[in-house]
Each structure stands twice: as structure tokens, then as C-alpha cells.
Design a protein around this motif. Structure first.
Motif, short mmCIF file in Angstrom:
data_model
loop_
_atom_site.label_atom_id
_atom_site.label_comp_id
_atom_site.label_asym_id
_atom_site.label_seq_id
_atom_site.Cartn_x
_atom_site.Cartn_y
_atom_site.Cartn_z
N GLU A 3 0.82 -1.21 0.00
CA GLU A 3 0.00 0.00 0.00
C GLU A 3 0.85 1.26 0.00
O GLU A 3 0.39 2.33 -0.35
CB GLU A 3 -0.97 0.01 1.18
N ASN A 4 2.11 1.15 0.38
CA ASN A 4 3.02 2.29 0.38
C ASN A 4 4.02 2.25 -0.77
O ASN A 4 4.98 2.99 -0.78
CB ASN A 4 3.77 2.37 1.71
N ALA A 5 3.78 1.37 -1.73
CA ALA A 5 4.71 1.20 -2.85
C ALA A 5 4.90 2.49 -3.64
O ALA A 5 5.98 2.73 -4.19
CB ALA A 5 4.24 0.08 -3.77
N ASN A 6 3.89 3.33 -3.68
CA ASN A 6 3.99 4.58 -4.44
C ASN A 6 4.96 5.56 -3.79
O ASN A 6 5.37 6.54 -4.41
CB ASN A 6 2.62 5.21 -4.62
N ARG A 7 5.37 5.32 -2.56
CA ARG A 7 6.29 6.22 -1.87
C ARG A 7 7.76 5.84 -2.11
O ARG A 7 8.65 6.54 -1.67
CB ARG A 7 5.99 6.22 -0.38
N SER A 10 11.36 5.47 -7.89
CA SER A 10 11.36 4.56 -9.04
C SER A 10 12.73 3.92 -9.27
O SER A 10 12.82 2.78 -9.71
CB SER A 10 10.88 5.29 -10.30
N LYS A 13 12.67 1.05 -6.87
CA LYS A 13 11.70 0.04 -7.32
C LYS A 13 12.26 -0.81 -8.46
O LYS A 13 12.01 -2.01 -8.52
CB LYS A 13 10.41 0.70 -7.80
N SER A 14 12.99 -0.18 -9.36
CA SER A 14 13.49 -0.90 -10.53
C SER A 14 14.49 -1.99 -10.14
O SER A 14 14.74 -2.90 -10.92
CB SER A 14 14.11 0.07 -11.53
#
Length: 186
Positions: A3-7, A10, A13-14
Motif C-alpha cells: 500500500e506504500n509502494a507509491n512512496r 522509481s 523500485k526498478s
């Protein structure tokens, strides 16, 4: 958590791999808490707050969580009252919470209030709803919602809006005072 992945940046994340774990069934948490002698409604409320059995067990031993459950019930019932004394309740019984510096307690309190509002809306949508499946099962079995569904939804929207404000550095006295003032207008 996802749920906090958008924080997450990038660039980070990659280089990561997301692994999803199925959450523990809330009924397992509920059963565990009731087996430990926690009353039905408190078990339902705590089970609605976490998917972690150990965390749920810790909550049952946390005096602040117990006080917040009592406060959430009182505040939830105040929304239905004509005199709506939520501010008074919050600044007397809830003084301990207002003075609390950990945001996690405030977020948990908002989660409790949100769960109660969701339950009230479920009752208004379906009068034959199984009360045992609600989070605030005992409280709402004794105290059915008296407001119109539009008012209950407006209160829910305010709770969600003010919970989001908690993510910022806010004065908690003013936050709660403004919340209950806005709810009174519903």
C-alpha cells in the motif's frame, strides 16, 4: 507494504522484486483473541486493525489501545446524538490520546472510527446484516444508526480526509476540534 509502494523512488523500485504474501485470515486472529479471553467486540476491533497475530496480541496488552477502543465507541455513539458532544468526549476522555506523540495511535484511532462508520453504513444499506460480521458488533446491536445514510457517508468522508491530514505535521488539538465541528454540521 504494497500500500506504500507509491512512496518508493522509481530508481529503487526498478532494483526490487515485489513478493506478495497472503494475509492471515482475520477470523484466525479473531479466534485467537477470543481464546485468550478478550471480549467479542474488542476482538473484532483489534482483528480489523491488523493481519498480524503477534501485533494483535500486543494490542490486547496495551493500555492505550484499550482506552482508544472505549473512546472510539463513545465518539461513534456521539455522532448519532442530537447534542453531538464529540468534542467534549475527545477533550476529556480522549485527552490521553490527544497528548500522545506517536502518530500510529492516532492513525489506529481513525481506523477504529472508520470501521464503525462502515458498519453503520452497512446496517443502513441492509437492515438484515449479520451483526456478528460487523467490527462494532455489540455497540451497534444496542445502538442502531439514527442518521440518514447520506449523513453517515459524509462523516466517513470527513474521517478519511482528516486521517490523511495526520500524515502531515499538524496540531492534534486543532485537528480533532475541527473534525468534530465539521461532523456536527453533517
Amino acid at each position: 507494504s504494497i500500500e506504500n509502494a507509491n512512496r518508493i523512488l522509481s530508481t529503487v523500485k526498478s532494483r526490487c522484486q515485489v513478493i506478495n504474501f497472503a494475509p492471515i485470515n482475520r477470523l484466525e486472529i479473531l479466534g485467537d483473541l477470543e481464546d485468550r479471553g478478550i471480549n467479542t467486540e474488542d476482538s473484532h476491533i483489534i482483528a480489523s486493525l491488523t493481519y498480524n497475530i503477534e501485533e494483535a496480541r500486543k494490542m490486547t496488552n496495551d493500555n492505550m489501545t484499550t482506552k482508544m477502543i472505549e473512546l472510539a465507541i463513545d465518539v461513534t455513539l456521539s455522532f448519532e446524538a442530537r447534542d453531538h458532544n464529540g468534542i467534549l468526549i475527545m477533550f476529556t476522555k480522549g485527552k490521553l490520546l490527544i497528548e500522545e506523540t506517536l502518530k500510529s495511535y492516532h492513525m489506529m484511532f481513525f481506523d477504529m472510527l472508520t470501521a464503525a462508520q462502515n458498519d453503520k453504513i452497512k446496517i443502513l444499506i441492509n437492515q438484515d446484516v449479520d451483526l456478528d460480521k460487523l467490527v462494532f458488533c455489540e455497540t451497534l446491536a444496542k445502538n442502531r444508526p439514527s442518521l440518514k445514510i447520506e449523513q453517515e457517508i459524509a462523516i466517513l468522508e470527513l474521517l478519511l480526509e482528516f486521517k490523511e491530514r495526520l500524515t502531515y505535521n499538524v496540531n492534534k488539538d486543532l485537528l480533532y476540534a475541527q473534525l468534530f465541528t465539521e461532523i456536527k454540521r453533517c
